[in-house]
Design an enzyme around this catalytic site. Structure first.
Site, short mmCIF file in Angstrom:
data_model
loop_
_atom_site.label_atom_id
_atom_site.label_comp_id
_atom_site.label_asym_id
_atom_site.label_seq_id
_atom_site.Cartn_x
_atom_site.Cartn_y
_atom_site.Cartn_z
N ASP A 299 0.82 -1.23 0.00
CA ASP A 299 0.00 0.00 0.00
C ASP A 299 0.84 1.27 0.00
O ASP A 299 0.36 2.34 -0.36
CB ASP A 299 -0.95 -0.01 1.19
CG ASP A 299 -1.99 -1.12 1.06
OD1 ASP A 299 -2.29 -1.51 -0.08
OD2 ASP A 299 -2.49 -1.60 2.08
N TYR A 383 -10.09 -0.44 3.13
CA TYR A 383 -9.49 -0.53 4.45
C TYR A 383 -8.92 0.81 4.89
O TYR A 383 -8.48 1.60 4.09
CB TYR A 383 -8.33 -1.54 4.37
CG TYR A 383 -8.21 -2.42 5.59
CD1 TYR A 383 -9.26 -3.22 6.01
CD2 TYR A 383 -7.03 -2.46 6.31
CE1 TYR A 383 -9.13 -4.03 7.12
CE2 TYR A 383 -6.89 -3.27 7.42
CZ TYR A 383 -7.95 -4.06 7.82
OH TYR A 383 -7.82 -4.86 8.91
#
Ligand code: NI
Length: 638
Positions: A299, A383
């Site tokens: 990420d 998320y």
């Protein structure tokens, strides 16, 4: 000189680029290297002054920008360093094999391309879905799997979900067995994979307030009152708080950066860390079923956690008297994107700091602890990651990563698929996965000549020197080269690591130190040959130590999207350079092992992981004796 000029003149060398500077830098680059209609900017960020030199005074140095820009038509990426004041490109270099990060704008481009593809539309029809506008396609980084049609291309991998209405939680409705591969440079759908029409789970599982029909009524308000204001002061990006001083930075890739963390000791400012940030992370998933085998997201390096930072709001994300810092990143067209209220600064009560009741005198001394909290939250698709740096009165520094948001779900295509997760709603599988983070800590414990040591607690064998078999003691081993400093945590020996300064001694003659307590050092469950094992080598060890180098920023390599094997820490440390009594960078890998619970759905309450840096012989005694008793009349503490 006008006011704007004066403000820029006085900017601190570590201040992130302003929105004006981002736009200016893009225009300088475009002016001298116009790549045409396929030109996209990956990164426009401050080119920070060298960590190996003293900082130039504010306003005295030429501010420079680092630019990473690419051409979607040729696929070539270039790096530039730009002098802002001189409007000049100081260096221009092609990185032919590098694939830039996937930009937020590209998420939506990819989704539109997939939804318009006739093969995808036909696959939806086979599932009885006739309206593609109800379908969402999540773009995932695709890794490196060697499929011939993917080689040389910049690709993303799409997973499909259904929304019953625009606000519906799509993760309750995975469209299992339907995936697409998109060439994101050409906006071309290369392939639609359809393993057959597996029923889409229909039950609505929503969490948003708009769907909640009743509320609990037993919660009374808790107010945070700071009648005299907060104890911190903010001047530009410099923060001072209760004996701490540091600077706030921000980059599109890392998000929040802490610079020059110093602590006051008897009127003397003592450095602890030169620079601290999240440097990389990877989220490997455990399911080998069909397209799920490709799931592993970096990420930080593949998307840019700073780019995905969201705006915080008072009373929800942070309580009390808050100072917000805005953040600036770039869009792919070279314009500036300002994220208002991106970083929250506030202080919190932290329970008791210390206490003792003297039963002989019947006297009690108690002091309250508090901490300074510097935080930001990034939303990566489904998320949320909240990154909370804490500074405590006793010299402790902590990073807590809070994990929340919606777990990634899949449909259940077979009984075999069930093994790789937890059914969280009928027909909906929360898949097993890990979150592995790596922080880069450029240490400066009382200066830049530091040595890292490993401390194990050994139980001594029985013998004449240990007649009652009670002996155990701490054994300290210096880690003097890079290979020797590739270490893992050990619960067997209650291991921790110390960053010491052998040239600076405390009152009892010991080298001053901070210790790194690896309380979330989980074992990475990635097999040899897997994508994370090959491309996220940093996760193989909980500790790495390297000599500080400005060009060694990224533990999984400079360009992580579809990266080569072994980049970053594994490759650098092969040189086995000495790391004793020198300027060192400490890299710590920690994480959260996530076997989903039904309670994680439809939205997950915060899970947390992180680490603690604690003074160990840094001060000559408890440095908080001068913290005054906190009750109004002092009666609770005497
Ligand atoms: Ni998770």
């Amino acid at each position: 000189m006008d006011d704007v000029g004066a403000a820029i003149e006085l900017r601190h060398p570590l201040d992130p680029l302003s929105a004006d500077e981002v736009v200016e830098v893009a225009s300088i680059v475009r002016g001298q290297h116009d790549l045409g209609p396929g030109m996209r900017f990956e990164t426009i960020a401050l080119a920070e002054p060298s960590l190996r030199e003293d900082l130039p005074p504010a306003g005295s140095a030429d501010r420079r920008a680092f630019v990473s820009v690419y051409d979607t038509q040729s696929g070539v990426l270039y790096e530039a360093v730009v002098s802002i004041a001189r409007r000049e490109i100081l260096s221009w270099k092609a990185r032919p094999d590098a694939k830039p990060r996937i930009a937020a704008e590209e998420f939506l481009l990819a989704e539109s391309a997939v939804r318009a593809d006739p093969r995808f539309i036909a696959a939806l029809k086979r599932r009885g879905i006739t309206d593609p506008s109800r379908v969402r396609v999540d773009p995932w980084s695709a890794g490196v799997f060697g499929h011939p049609e993917e080689v040389g291309r910049r690709i993303i991998h799409g997973f499909a979900f259904l929304r019953d209405n625009p606000f519906d939680n799509q993760y309750a409705h995975p469209i299992e067995g339907l995936n697409a591969i998109v060439d994101i440079n050409r906006n071309e759908v290369l392939h639609v994979h359809d393993v057959g029409a597996i029923p889409v789970p229909v039950a609505a599982r929503n969490y948003a307030a708009r769907f909640q029909t009743s509320w609990r009524t037993d919660l009374k308000p808790i107010e945070v009152v700071q009648p005299q204001g907060p104890s911190f002061t903010v001047r530009g990006n410099e923060v001072s708080w209760c004996g701490w001083r540091l600077r706030i930075g921000f980059t599109p890739r890392e998000g929040l950066v802490l610079h020059d963390i110093m602590i006051r000791d008897n009127g003397r400012w003592r450095p602890v860390i030169r620079r601290a940030s999240l440097a990389e992370m990877v989220v490997p998933y455990g399911s080998p079923i069909e397209a799920h085998a490709r799931k592993n997201a970096f990420d930080c390096g593949e998307y840019g956690i700073g780019m995905l930072t969201n705006s915080l709001s008072l009373g929800c994300d942070c309580l009390g008297t808050i100072h917000y810092f805005d953040a600036v990143s770039n869009s792919i067209d070279g314009s500036a994107r300002v994220i208002p209220n991106a970083i929250c600064l506030h202080e919190e009560d932290a329970g008791i700091l210390w206490k003792h009741y003297d039963f002989r005198t019947n006297e009690t001394d108690t002091r309250r602890a508090r901490r300074l909290v510097i935080s930001f939250i990034a939303t990566v698709g489904n998320y949320e990651y909240g990154f909370y740096w804490y500074l405590f009165l006793d010299g402790t520094i902590q990073l807590e990563v809070k994990l929340t948001g919606i777990i990634y779900t899949a449909g259940i295509s077979s009984d075999a698929a069930r093994a790789y997760g937890t059914e969280v709603s009928p027909g909906v599988l929360g898949q097993i996965h890990q979150h592995l983070f790596n922080v880069r800590l450029d240490m400066a414990v009382d200066g830049t000549r530091n040595t890292v040591t490993e401390v194990d607690t050994l139980i001594e064998p029985p013998g004449p020197a240990n007649p009652w078999n009670n002996a155990f003691r701490a054994v300290e081993t210096p880690l003097t080269t890079e290979k020797a400093a590739r270490r893992n945590a050990s619960t067997e020996s209650l291991r921790y690591w110390k960053i010491t300064n052998p040239g600076s001694r405390n009152a009892v003659g010991q080298p001053v130190a901070y210790r790194l307590l690896p309380h979330s050092a989980i074992k990475p469950v990635t097999s040899e040959g897997s994508q994370p094992a090959r491309r996220a080598g940093f996760a193989h060890h909980h500790l790495w130590v390297t000599p500080t180098r400005d060009d060694e920023r990224w533990p999984a390599g400079d360009y992580v999207n579809q990266s080569e094997d072994g980049e970053g820490l594994p490759r650098w440390t092969e040189a086995d350079r000495p790391v004793a009594d020198t300027q060192v960078t400490v890299w710590h890998t920690f994480g959260h092992h996530h076997i989903p619970r039904t309670e994680d759905f439809p939205v997950q309450t915060v899970m947390s992981c992180g680490f603690i840096l604690q003074p160990f012989g840094f001060f000559d005694q408890n440095p908080t004796l001068d913290v005054p008793p906190s009750s109004k009349d002092g009666s609770c503490c005497v």
